[in-house]
Design a protein around this motif. Structure first.
Motif, short mmCIF file in Angstrom:
data_model
loop_
_atom_site.label_atom_id
_atom_site.label_comp_id
_atom_site.label_asym_id
_atom_site.label_seq_id
_atom_site.Cartn_x
_atom_site.Cartn_y
_atom_site.Cartn_z
N ALA A 316 0.84 -1.21 0.00
CA ALA A 316 0.00 0.00 0.00
C ALA A 316 0.87 1.26 0.00
CB ALA A 316 -0.92 -0.01 1.23
N ARG A 317 1.95 1.22 0.82
CA ARG A 317 2.85 2.37 0.86
C ARG A 317 3.53 2.58 -0.51
NH1 ARG A 317 4.01 7.38 2.11
NH2 ARG A 317 6.25 7.77 2.39
N ARG A 318 3.92 1.47 -1.12
CA ARG A 318 4.57 1.58 -2.44
C ARG A 318 3.58 2.14 -3.48
NH1 ARG A 318 9.22 -0.88 -3.67
NH2 ARG A 318 9.01 -2.39 -1.98
N GLU A 319 2.32 1.72 -3.40
CA GLU A 319 1.32 2.23 -4.34
C GLU A 319 1.14 3.73 -4.17
OE1 GLU A 319 -3.37 1.45 -5.56
OE2 GLU A 319 -2.35 0.19 -4.06
N ARG A 320 1.13 4.21 -2.90
CA ARG A 320 1.01 5.66 -2.67
C ARG A 320 2.22 6.40 -3.24
NH1 ARG A 320 -0.88 3.75 2.33
NH2 ARG A 320 1.12 4.22 3.34
N LEU A 321 3.40 5.79 -3.07
CA LEU A 321 4.60 6.42 -3.64
C LEU A 321 4.51 6.50 -5.16
CD1 LEU A 321 7.45 4.85 -1.46
CD2 LEU A 321 6.57 7.17 -1.34
N ASP A 322 4.01 5.41 -5.79
CA ASP A 322 3.85 5.42 -7.25
C ASP A 322 2.88 6.51 -7.69
OD1 ASP A 322 5.61 3.34 -7.43
OD2 ASP A 322 4.05 1.78 -7.58
N GLU A 323 1.77 6.62 -6.95
CA GLU A 323 0.79 7.66 -7.31
C GLU A 323 1.41 9.05 -7.18
OE1 GLU A 323 -2.44 6.94 -4.70
OE2 GLU A 323 -3.20 5.19 -5.81
N ARG A 324 2.19 9.24 -6.07
CA ARG A 324 2.83 10.55 -5.89
C ARG A 324 3.84 10.82 -7.00
NH1 ARG A 324 2.69 15.62 -5.22
NH2 ARG A 324 4.56 16.56 -4.27
N GLU A 325 4.56 9.75 -7.40
CA GLU A 325 5.54 9.94 -8.48
C GLU A 325 4.84 10.35 -9.79
OE1 GLU A 325 9.07 7.53 -10.85
OE2 GLU A 325 7.71 6.45 -9.51
N ASP A 326 3.71 9.70 -10.08
CA ASP A 326 2.96 10.07 -11.29
C ASP A 326 2.53 11.53 -11.24
OD1 ASP A 326 3.27 7.51 -12.20
OD2 ASP A 326 1.29 6.83 -11.53
N GLU A 327 2.06 11.96 -10.05
CA GLU A 327 1.66 13.36 -9.92
C GLU A 327 2.82 14.31 -10.15
OE1 GLU A 327 0.04 13.61 -6.03
OE2 GLU A 327 -1.77 12.44 -6.48
N ILE A 328 3.97 13.96 -9.52
CA ILE A 328 5.15 14.85 -9.66
C ILE A 328 5.63 14.87 -11.10
CG2 ILE A 328 7.57 15.12 -9.00
CD1 ILE A 328 6.82 14.07 -6.22
N ARG A 329 5.68 13.68 -11.73
CA ARG A 329 6.17 13.64 -13.12
C ARG A 329 5.23 14.41 -14.06
NH1 ARG A 329 10.51 10.75 -13.91
NH2 ARG A 329 11.09 9.07 -12.45
N GLU A 330 3.92 14.31 -13.84
CA GLU A 330 2.98 15.08 -14.66
C GLU A 330 3.22 16.58 -14.47
OE1 GLU A 330 0.14 16.04 -17.34
OE2 GLU A 330 1.01 14.06 -16.90
N GLU A 331 3.36 16.96 -13.19
CA GLU A 331 3.65 18.38 -12.92
C GLU A 331 4.98 18.80 -13.51
OE1 GLU A 331 3.96 21.46 -9.10
OE2 GLU A 331 3.59 19.33 -8.78
#
Length: 902
Positions: A316-331
């Motif tokens: 679950a923690r890794r999934e949250r990190l992946d989601e955050r990474e997608d957000e940062i990369r999009e930004e």
């Protein structure tokens, strides 16, 4: 370039035609619809194929024919070429089956329509569109350039002068620069990453660690060697004891066997107990390891923002990190795009600012030139006014000659002619009177001679009492009268000669006065023109300076805007750096999660190993308990047998054997432990050596990447310079072309439009055309009359042709100048000027001019005349060369007053 020969077979109205063309002016003449323009279209088609057609290939082949052929021989740059195109009909389609181009020396051979068209375009430095924009004025397209927008006209002329290629090169250089910037940015990021990796590994002191491990390994090798020596000694002692026991083997075979079995059992028990003890030590070590791993896991859990190391929690923690990474990369993508946009806007604004400054400088320079021209015009004006003053003084002096004259100004020539006529009449009378006087004198002298001889002057008889003697007196009176008349006539002649001299002086003065009046009018017009020119140039200079100031202000504003955009780009790049740092933090978090996961797995593996070893120890304990029971029975049997053997020797041997075996067992275990430690040290040394190799590899990659970044930075600078160079070169060449084209256009237009209505033509840097009247009033070319506009366009076409032919750096290759029905919109006066234009182009060295025309004046100006006729029965056209194109009878033979599309 010169067309030499054209051969057609089934091309439009021509069944089979072979036409030779020569240098100079060739006029193609014939009735409407006879196929004159088709000859020019055939030449165009031979060079460029389907690109030269307004329609399709089906329009080329003669109706009812299955195939067609066009051949063109032409000379260019001292070399002869031959183009051949064959077309065939396949059902409803027409296809090119043969297309070749060869040179006379065999060095050039092209096969295929695309290859031939490309070679011709390279040879002439123009494609089909450029050909019709420069050299081929097609029927109905005489106003093509004037009707074009400035941008279209600019593109046409730039393409003809190869400036479009420079713009293409500049855009390519700009694309290359942007590409280099992308690669450079990527390489800089990679270099920064490598620097961080190298710094991290250098911080581990790998060489010191390696030296320490190698020192530990050396000590361990020495200890292992010592143990192996002691083990060898113990094995020697064991062998000696066995030899002692073997000496009594025959006497105590059973006891020996029994002792052996007991020893084997004891040894097995000891080994299993030792193994069990080792397993216990291993279990203890594993439990210590588990405690350490649990402590490590607890520490690592504190840094990963999770409550436990459960796989689902970690996932679950890794999934949250992946989601955050997608957000940062999009930004990050959006911010990078915004940064690039700001940077591009800054560069574009800077370029526009430089362009505005350049244009301002050009306008200031033009204003200075205009002021210099104005000064020259002022000097010329002063000179003309002084000349006018002198003429005025001379005029007054000449008019003074008529103050006491018998006639007024304007009557002197007639007066001189009248006096001259009177003088001629008097002189005729003098001649007549002199002749009569001479005859009369001769008669008197003859009569007097006869009288002196006594004879009659008429009959020769004796004169005494003769009636003819009285006639002599009358003759003498006649002589006297004639002499008086002659004297009067001579006086009259002298009087008339004096009068004629005076009349001629008056006539000469009168002529001079007429000349003075004409010169005064011309000077007055010239003074007015110069005054207007002076005022116009000064006003234009002032306007140019004002425009230059506006451009300079605009450039400053754009430069400020560019700086603001550059600042925004820098700020946005800082945001990019922050986002990249966030991504790096995410990677660190993932690494910590990986560490937690690996620690948890290590704990599970250790616990599984503890359970397995505990089970194994229990099995060993059970087996040894069984062995001890069996050993007790064996020992009981041994005690019974000892009485029959040398117990002391056996005991001593056994003691030595047991001690040796016990020592060997212990030293074997110690050696195994030492060897395990040595293997661990060797593995650690290998790991450190691998890290050192990785460090060296990273350093090499970093150095190579740094060199690459330096090369890319140099390349980026070169692409910037190249892009600017192409832009500057295009602007400079265009400026030079505009100046040359404006000069040539004015020279040509002045020749063909020699009247007082217009003063000059102005062509600005964007190829915008303006016609100026004598009073300085500007006109758009569209405001000219139809004939004037057509003549203007022909002048523009010829000026472009001259510019292309003369080139900027030497002569450029040009095709023949081709005019298809250029007189359609011209009246008779304008046609005469067109003939002057054609003659001028000949004077500029145009080797070949081809004209389709009905006009007799153009026919008379031709070096060669080609007559085109169409058979109304077969609807096929033929051509015929006229021996003397200047004969009006030839032109009259085709007399059709209409000028329409044939």
């Amino acid at each position: 370039m010169r067309f030499d020969r054209l051969r057609l077979r089934n091309f439009k109205p021509y069944a089979d035609t072979d036409l030779r063309l020569s240098e100079g002016v060739t006029v193609i003449h014939g009735l409407n619809g006879s196929g004159k323009s088709s000859l020019l279209e055939a030449c165009f088609f031979a060079l460029y194929g389907s690109k030269a057609l307004d329609g399709t290939l089906a329009d080329v082949v003669t109706n009812g024919a299955e195939e067609a052929e066009v051949e063109l021989w032409f000379t260019h740059d001292g070399r002869s070429y031959h183009v051949r195109r064959e077309l065939k009909r396949y059902g409803d389609q027409i296809q090119t089956t043969t297309c070749t181009l060869e040179s006379d020396d065999g060095d050039v051979h092209r096969d295929g329509a695309t290859d031939v068209r490309g070679f011709v375009s390279d040879l002439l430095r123009m494609d089909a569109e450029a050909f019709v924009n420069c050299a081929y004025v097609r029927q109905g397209e005489v106003n093509k350039l004037i009707n074009a927008t400035p941008t279209e006209r600019q593109d046409m002329i730039d393409d003809l002068l190869q400036l479009g290629t420079l713009e293409e090169y500049r855009e390519r250089a700009g694309d290359a620069r942007l590409g280099v910037e992308d690669v450079l940015s990527e390489r800089r990021g990679a270099l920064s990453n490598l620097d961080e990796q190298v710094e991290a590994k250098e911080g581990k002191d790998l060489h010191d660690t390696l030296n320490s491990l190698r020192s530990d390994l050396s000590d361990l090798d020495a200890k292992i060697e010592n143990y192996e020596d002691q083990k060898a000694s113990a094995e020697s002692t064991r062998e000696e004891a066995r030899e002692v026991l073997d000496e009594q083997e025959e006497r105590r075979e059973e006891l020996e066997t029994l002792e052996s079995e007991i020893a084997d059992l004891e040894e097995t028990i000891r080994e299993d107990e030792a193994e069990r003890e080792r397993l216990g030590d291993r279990v203890a070590d594993l439990r210590d390891r588990i405690e350490e791993l649990e402590a490590t896991l607890s520490d690592r859990l504190d840094g990963v923002a999770v409550d436990d190391a459960d796989p689902e929690t970690i996932a679950a923690r890794r999934e949250r990190l992946d989601e955050r990474e997608d957000e940062i990369r999009e930004e990050l993508r959006e911010v990078r795009s915004q940064a690039d946009a700001y940077a591009t806007q800054s560069e574009n604004l800077a370029e526009k600012a430089e362009e505005a400054e350049s244009r301002a400088a050009e306008k200031r320079e033009r204003a200075a030139e205009l002021e210099d021209d104005a000064e020259e015009a002022a000097e010329t004006l002063a000179e003309r006014e002084e000349q006018l003053s002198k003429l005025q003084a001379e005029r007054e002096a000449k008019r003074a000659a008529f103050d006491d004259a018998p006639v007024d100004v304007g009557e002197a020539s007639a007066h001189r002619d009248s006096v001259s006529a009177d003088l001629d009449d008097v002189r005729a009378e003098i001649r007549e009177t002199s002749n009569e006087l001479a005859a009369a004198r001769s008669s008197v002298e003859e009569a007097e001679d006869l009288l002196s001889e006594g004879k009659c002057p008429e009959c020769g008889q004796p004169v005494e009492n003769s009636p003819h003697v009285d006639a002599l007196e009358a003759d003498r009176e006649r002589v006297a009268d004639l002499e008086a008349d002659l004297s009067d006539l001579n006086d009259r002649e002298a009087e008339l000669e004096a009068k004629l001299e005076r009349a001629e002086a008056l006539a000469e003065a009168e002529n001079r006065l007429a000349q003075i009046e004409d010169t005064r009018d011309l000077l007055a017009d010239g003074i007015a023109e110069k005054e207007a020119e002076l005022e116009e140039k000064r006003e234009r200079a002032e306007r140019l300076r004002e425009e230059a100031e506006e451009l300079a202000a605009d450039a400053e504003e754009k430069r400020d805007h560019a700086d603001r955009q550059a600042e925004k780009a820098a700020e946005t790049r800082e945001t990019v750096a922050d986002l990249e740092a966030d991504l790096s933090d995410l990677e660190d978090a993932r690494d910590r999660l990986d560490a937690v996961e690996s620690t948890r797995e290590a704990i599970e593996d250790a616990e599984d190993e503890v359970d397995r070893l505990a089970e194994k120890r229990a099995d060993i304990a059970d087996r040894n308990e069984e062995r001890r029971e069996f050993l007790a029975s064996k020992r009981s049997r041994r005690d019974e047998l000892r009485e029959a053997v040398d117990e002391e020797a056996v005991e001593s041997a056994r003691e030595r054997l047991a001690n040796a075996e016990d020592y060997i067992e212990k030293v074997t275990d110690a050696l195994a432990s030492l060897r395990e430690r040595r293997d661990d040290l060797t593995s650690r040394i290998g790991a450190v050596e691998n890290e050192i190799e990785e460090l060296e590899s990273l350093r090499e990659r970093r150095d190579a990447l740094a060199a690459r970044v330096e090369e890319l930075e140099a390349l980026h600078g070169e692409t910037e310079e190249l892009e600017a160079m192409y832009g500057d070169l295009r602007a400079e060449l265009r400026r030079a072309n505009v100046e040359s084209l404006e000069r040539m256009l004015n020279e040509t237009f002045e020749l063909v439009y020699g009247n007082d209505a217009y003063s000059h033509i102005e062509l600005d840097g964007e190829y915008e055309l303006t016609v100026y009247q004598k009073d300085g009033e500007p006109l758009d070319p569209e405001q000219l009359s139809g004939g004037e506009r057509a003549l203007f366009n022909l002048s523009l076409r010829c000026a472009i042709y001259r510019l292309l032919a003369e080139g900027i750096e030497g002569a450029a290759p040009t095709p023949p100048l081709i005019l298809d029905e250029p007189t359609v919109f011209l009246d008779s006066g304008h046609v005469s000027r067109l003939a002057d234009l054609v003659e001028e182009m000949r004077g500029f060295g145009v080797r070949q001019i081809l004209i389709v025309s009905h006009d007799d004046e153009l026919v008379g100006a031709a070096d060669d005349l080609v007559r085109v006729e169409k058979d109304p029965t077969s609807n096929r056209s033929t051509v015929e060369r006229a021996d003397d194109p200047s004969l009006a009878a030839v032109a009259g033979e085709f007399g059709d007053p209409e000028r329409a599309d044939d």
